[in-house]
Design an enzyme around this catalytic site. Structure first.
Site, PDB file in Angstrom:
ATOM      1  N   LYS A  86      -4.014  -8.466 -11.725  1.00 47.32           N
ATOM      2  CA  LYS A  86      -4.506  -9.215 -10.569  1.00 47.32           C
ATOM      3  C   LYS A  86      -5.174 -10.491 -11.078  1.00 47.32           C
ATOM      4  O   LYS A  86      -6.103 -10.428 -11.888  1.00 47.32           O
ATOM      5  CB  LYS A  86      -5.483  -8.374  -9.747  1.00 47.32           C
ATOM      6  CG  LYS A  86      -4.803  -7.180  -9.089  1.00 47.32           C
ATOM      7  CD  LYS A  86      -5.681  -6.480  -8.073  1.00 47.32           C
ATOM      8  CE  LYS A  86      -4.911  -5.350  -7.388  1.00 47.32           C
ATOM      9  NZ  LYS A  86      -5.709  -4.655  -6.358  1.00 47.32           N
ATOM     10  N   TRP A 141      -1.571   2.006 -14.929  1.00 44.51           N
ATOM     11  CA  TRP A 141      -0.699   2.741 -14.011  1.00 44.51           C
ATOM     12  C   TRP A 141      -0.839   4.235 -14.278  1.00 44.51           C
ATOM     13  O   TRP A 141      -0.827   4.675 -15.422  1.00 44.51           O
ATOM     14  CB  TRP A 141       0.744   2.297 -14.242  1.00 44.51           C
ATOM     15  CG  TRP A 141       1.715   2.653 -13.159  1.00 44.51           C
ATOM     16  CD1 TRP A 141       2.430   3.813 -13.049  1.00 44.51           C
ATOM     17  CD2 TRP A 141       2.101   1.837 -12.049  1.00 44.51           C
ATOM     18  NE1 TRP A 141       3.231   3.774 -11.939  1.00 44.51           N
ATOM     19  CE2 TRP A 141       3.051   2.566 -11.302  1.00 44.51           C
ATOM     20  CE3 TRP A 141       1.744   0.571 -11.605  1.00 44.51           C
ATOM     21  CZ2 TRP A 141       3.652   2.065 -10.144  1.00 44.51           C
ATOM     22  CZ3 TRP A 141       2.335   0.073 -10.458  1.00 44.51           C
ATOM     23  CH2 TRP A 141       3.269   0.812  -9.746  1.00 44.51           C
ATOM     24  N   ASP A 149     -12.140  -2.375   3.430  1.00 50.21           N
ATOM     25  CA  ASP A 149     -10.691  -2.527   3.608  1.00 50.21           C
ATOM     26  C   ASP A 149      -9.903  -1.277   3.226  1.00 50.21           C
ATOM     27  O   ASP A 149      -8.718  -1.358   2.952  1.00 50.21           O
ATOM     28  CB  ASP A 149     -10.210  -3.720   2.766  1.00 50.21           C
ATOM     29  CG  ASP A 149      -8.822  -4.191   3.154  1.00 50.21           C
ATOM     30  OD1 ASP A 149      -8.546  -4.275   4.365  1.00 50.21           O
ATOM     31  OD2 ASP A 149      -8.014  -4.480   2.254  1.00 50.21           O
TER      32      ASP A 149
END
Length: 409
Positions: free
Chosen positions: A123, A224, A289
């Protein structure tokens, strides 16, 4: 003993009794505290600061194999992780052998494969550390540094439900573009003297790229999870509608938790308590969120709620979105171990611990001082909310022993 002395003695004992009750409820009720929680807290504090070092004690295993072996249904990494520094060093330095557009989602990210075949999510930096995101509590781009800070908060709270995250600098021209897929490469452009890319996602636009400083881009990399642990997506029962003028049921129905408790997987097992742990976690980082969440597949409600995608956090240190705590103040239950840990972290301990945990990250300082100060203040608000619950319903109802059968909730 004379009557007057007896009266004085009884008065003293009464004062001690009252003081003890008040002190214990405010600072750890004996029914809530246990020695193992205290030992766990001290172990966490001892191993808090992670130095990124290349050496592994396990010379026959790669860092990726070690991290994969850590994952079990109720935690992503174990309590004691002497190899953590070496794994995070590998995440921050290993050669990128392939770069592609990110997996599904609304925000810009890239999927990188590091030497040894390990996938990580990159990111990019979009804001400076002191930038304040105005507007709705879920407004703005993802914050890469928020992912780093959220991971370390997960460690500090003792949840161990967030994938490993570390900051990393990448040279877009020499490290990424030569190994990028055509799909990712087609989104690269130059703005002034800076290399930029905008990727592929729901909100990705050529007019809103993420730009490096020259060729060097700061970002975060998230490890991951192993493919042997496929994820299952769930709608969060306290999710927002994201529609102006339309409220979700929990926003107007104070008895909403009673309805949630009657539906699977919240009617039994640990999932509802995980939701409440997550509400505390999200409130501390300012994440409003979490409309969905992931668990492991085919878990029948037994696996943890995995703390993925925490980048919509640490946007505005002046904004306190109390509605994030709705699962807590509507259900009025919380794990004993969570309650204990929160109490250990008050009086400035949380801020100090978080700052110390992130000190050796490659992109340190990870958070600005206003955000660190806000985390401490939000902790007090969480404890005050729990106290309101215990005042109303009693500690025996509110504080749930972790090893207690959960079907009674």
């Amino acid at each position: 003993m004379k009557l007057k002395q007896r009266v004085v003695l009884l008065a003293i004992l009464l004062v001690i009794f009252i003081f003890t009750k008040v002190f214990l409820i405010d600072n750890l009720d004996t029914s809530a505290a246990n020695r193992e929680d205290q030992r766990a807290f001290h172990r966490m504090m001892t191993g808090l600061r992670v130095e990124l070092v290349p050496k592994l004690d396990h010379t026959l295993q790669s860092p990726w194999e070690i991290a994969a072996q850590w994952v079990v249904p109720r935690e992503v990494y174990p309590e004691e992780t002497p190899e953590l520094g070496a794994i995070m060093h590998a995440m921050a330095t290993k050669k990128i052998i392939k770069a592609d557009v990110g997996y599904k989602g609304t925000q810009l990210k890239a999927l990188l494969i590091l030497e040894g075949g390990q996938k990580v999510v990159f990111k990019p930096k979009r804001y400076s550390r002191d930038y304040v995101v105005e507007g709705e509590p879920y407004a703005g781009y993802d914050r890469h540094n928020a992912e780093v800070a959220a991971f370390h908060l997960d460690r500090i709270l003792g949840f161990r439900r967030a994938p490993l995250v570390v900051g990393r600098y990448v040279n877009l021209r020499t490290e990424v573009k030569p190994v990028a897929t055509e799909q990712l490469l087609s989104t690269f452009l130059t703005v002034g003297n800076n290399t930029c890319f905008y990727g592929k996602c729901y909100y990705c636009r050529e007019t809103e790229p993420a730009c490096a400083d020259g060729d060097m881009m700061e970002g975060s990399v998230t490890l991951w999870l192993p493919d042997v642990w496929p994820l299952q997506k769930h709608r969060h029962p306290w999710g927002r509608t994201y529609r102006e003028g339309k409220l979700a049921r929990w926003e107007y129905d104070e008895s909403y938790c009673d309805a949630v408790k009657k539906t699977s997987p919240y009617d039994s097992g640990p999932r509802l308590l995980d939701i409440i742990d997550t509400a505390v976690f999200d409130y501390l980082i300012g994440n409003a969120d979490r409309h969905h969440y992931e668990s492991f597949q085919d878990d029948e409600g037994a696996s943890m709620l995995i703390l993925l995608d925490n980048a919509k956090s640490f946007g505005n240190p002046s904004l306190d979105e109390r509605s994030i705590l709705a699962p807590l103040y509507q259900c009025c239950i919380i794990r004993v171990s969570t309650w204990n840990r929160l109490n250990y972290l008050k009086n400035g301990v949380l801020k100090s611990a978080l700052k110390s945990a992130m000190a050796h990250d490659p992109i340190s300082p990870v958070l600005s001082d206003p955000h660190l100060d806000t985390v401490d203040q939000r902790l007090l608000n969480v404890l005050a909310t729990i106290k309101q619950c215990t005042d109303q319903f009693g500690t025996d109802t509110v504080l749930v022993e972790d090893r207690m059968p959960l079907s009674h909730l």
